[in-house]
Design an enzyme around this catalytic site. Structure first.
Site, mmCIF file in Angstrom:
data_model
loop_
_atom_site.group_PDB
_atom_site.id
_atom_site.type_symbol
_atom_site.label_atom_id
_atom_site.label_comp_id
_atom_site.label_asym_id
_atom_site.label_seq_id
_atom_site.Cartn_x
_atom_site.Cartn_y
_atom_site.Cartn_z
ATOM 1 C CG HIS A 137 -19.354 -24.021 54.091
ATOM 2 N ND1 HIS A 137 -18.800 -23.520 53.713
ATOM 3 C CD2 HIS A 137 -21.098 -23.464 54.047
ATOM 4 C CE1 HIS A 137 -19.750 -22.284 52.932
ATOM 5 N NE2 HIS A 137 -20.946 -22.532 53.580
ATOM 6 C CG ASP A 175 -23.466 -21.080 56.312
ATOM 7 O OD1 ASP A 175 -23.052 -21.862 56.545
ATOM 8 O OD2 ASP A 175 -23.197 -20.958 55.752
ATOM 9 C CD GLU A 176 -22.481 -18.919 52.215
ATOM 10 O OE1 GLU A 176 -22.486 -17.695 52.365
ATOM 11 O OE2 GLU A 176 -21.167 -19.786 52.272
ATOM 12 C CB VAL A 177 -27.540 -26.440 51.553
ATOM 13 C CG1 VAL A 177 -27.334 -27.327 50.694
ATOM 14 C CG2 VAL A 177 -26.590 -25.827 53.051
#
Length: 540
Positions: free
Chosen positions: A277, A337-339
């Site tokens: 992100h 998160d969400e790497v």
């Protein structure tokens, strides 16, 4: 033919009789069992009597008890007194004849007493005492709290007890309320990267949070799409990473939000999510992102933050040093998160680094390495970290006391059990993603969640410190943030404040429709729960 009853009266006499009847109705003690049903969130203990007390806007004031630790120098309270006087009386229409209330029926003052150090000049924290006792009886009501934060919550409850009846009179039932929150962390997450939210919109959100006794603004301030935080240390981050130079939060903007929140007993929790992100970060900071490769050649695209360079950690140390100074709260949210591992997997230098570290192409270990470096950095700054659940799930080495935020709906109760069994505090937001829209009264599903409904010991359940309602910004900006949040978030507010046994949906509906109208009357554009109307609404 002789006319009977009211028909014989000419207009002046009729008006006089109606006025007399109105006065008689207004000043007669009467039972109103439904009045207190609009308290939101419901206090721990509420006892009321049928006896009504009357308030005159010109003869009512807030004041300090002679024994209170606070006085006129407590700006938080002085501003709260002004604010709540306006909430209570600000829209009143003065009716002739109501300036003289029988003394035995009049409530003239709310006397506030703070027992301990009021903390007037400090910021609220995770350990802030928000408990209070409220005794409403004439001629002087009393509000007692250990700290100023409890007074703020008690003032909100007091304001909710007062009604303006159809004759224009302000009334409140005699009441005795003892109250404190169930969870210490009760948050609203806003996202100012996907869409920029003007400061005035954020301030309006803080007002609504106070009306619902939330105490944490989780400010997800930057993300892939834009970097609106204006850094003093690295000004190019916002100069090049924001949507435009007018879509930034200046240092003065940030101070305004933090101070406005403090005056309402609300903490501001900043989130700077990494290593994923972070696309917007790379526009203003050279070499911070990982170059992606295709067929052994650079593709010209970039992935997560580059975890293998010393310069990465030097930059992050300086940035977080600034953030830790700007934001006074003891916590910083680090994301995690969400790497997306694809870019790391394509980069020869990253693969060589992993081989030397013995990571065996396990990119979760590389992520853990990065997060551990950042966690240690934050700890050295005497701050505590909050991370999204992936950091824990991917076997990251967490510093004791690191708070894990659970956001994935799949088996989230099992996740709560596992994390608390490992000894880490938890924030739950999985069932409370309010950016997801469903037709109908979806507030009911939010209200019906029980945060502690997982298998675990009492000690584990003590580690659930609260929860957050999240409103992500892909489809939300200043035009629809408020109606999308409220009163749907109110359901989460009561779940996190009130006793575990407060679960009656029909009772909640009756109270919430009134609370929603109260928010609208105070300037919060809260959407309707269902069909109906608010009593204060007139013809447009």
């Amino acid at each position: 033919m002789e006319q009977r009853g009211l028909g014989r009266l000419r207009l002046p006499g009729l008006l006089a009789l109606l006025a007399a009847l109105a006065a008689l109705a207004a000043w007669s003690p009467r039972v109103s069992a439904s009045r207190n049903l609009s308290l939101w969130p419901l206090p721990v203990t509420v006892r009321t009597t049928p006896r009504l007390l009357y308030l005159s806007p010109g003869n009512f004031f807030f004041g300090h008890s002679p024994t209170s630790k606070t006085g006129p120098s407590c700006a938080v309270l002085q501003e709260a007194f002004r604010r709540y006087y306006a909430y209570i009386f600000g829209t009143y229409k003065w009716h002739r004849g109501y300036n003289k209330i029988p003394s035995e029926m009049e409530l003239q003052k709310l006397e506030v007493s703070v027992i301990m150090d009021p903390e007037c000049d400090s910021f609220p924290s995770i350990t802030s005492d928000e408990s209070y006792n409220l005794l409403v009886q004439g001629p002087v009501a009393t509000l007692t709290a250990n700290r100023v934060w409890g007074v703020l919550r008690g003032l909100e409850t007091f304001s909710q007890l007062i009604y303006q009846d159809s004759y224009g009179a302000f009334t409140a039932n005699e009441s005795n309320i003892v109250d404190s929150p169930r969870f210490p962390h009760r948050g609203i997450l806003i996202d100012t990267s996907r869409h920029f939210l003007p400061v005035k919109t954020i301030l309006k959100t803080l007002d609504a949070m106070a009306f619902n006794k939330f105490n944490v603004l989780h400010w997800h301030i930057v993300d892939d799409q834009s970097f609106p935080y204006q850094s003093i240390t690295f000004p190019e981050l916002s100069n090049k990473g924001s949507y435009s130079l007018s879509h930034v939060y200046t240092p003065n903007d940030v101070r305004t939000v933090i101070e406005y929140a403090r005056f309402r007993g609300i903490r501001v929790l900043p989130e700077f999510d990494s290593p994923g992100h972070t696309a917007s970060w790379g526009k203003g900071q050279k070499d911070i992102l990982t170059p992606c490769y295709h067929a052994s050649e650079p593709s010209g695209t970039f992935g997560p933050i580059n975890p293998i360079l010393n310069s990465t950690y030097s930059f992050l140390s300086k940035l977080f040093k600034e953030i830790s100074t700007v934001f006074p709260d003891e916590f910083i949210h680090l994301g995690g998160d969400e790497v997306d591992f694809n870019c790391w997997e394509s980069n020869p230098a990253v693969l060589n680094f992993m081989m030397n570290k013995g990571f065996d192409r396990n990119f979760k270990k590389l992520q853990s390495f990065y997060m551990q470096m950042v966690l240690d950095m934050i700890s050295a700054m005497k701050k505590r970290s909050i991370i999204w659940q992936e950091v824990y799930d991917d076997e990251g080495k967490l510093i004791p006391g690191t708070v894990v935020q659970v956001w994935k709906m799949d088996n989230f109760y099992n996740e709560l059990g596992n994390i608390t069994a490992a000894g880490f505090p938890v924030i739950i937001s999985a069932p409370w993603y309010l950016d997801t829209i469903h037709y109908g009264q979806d507030w009911r599903q939010y209200y019906s969640v029980e945060p502690l409904n997982f298998a675990g010991t009492p000690e584990q359940k003590q580690l659930v410190i609260g929860g957050e309602a999240c409103i992500w910004g892909e489809y939300v900006d200043a035009t629809n943030l408020t109606p999308r949040l409220w009163p749907r978030a109110s359901a989460v507010g009561e779940r996190l404040w009130s006793h575990q046994d407060v679960t009656d949906l029909e009772d909640a509906y009756r109270r919430l429709i009134r609370h929603r109208c109260r928010m609208v009357r105070r300037g919060i554009a809260a959407q309707p729960l269902f069909t109906g109307y608010c009593e204060h609404e007139g013809r447009m």
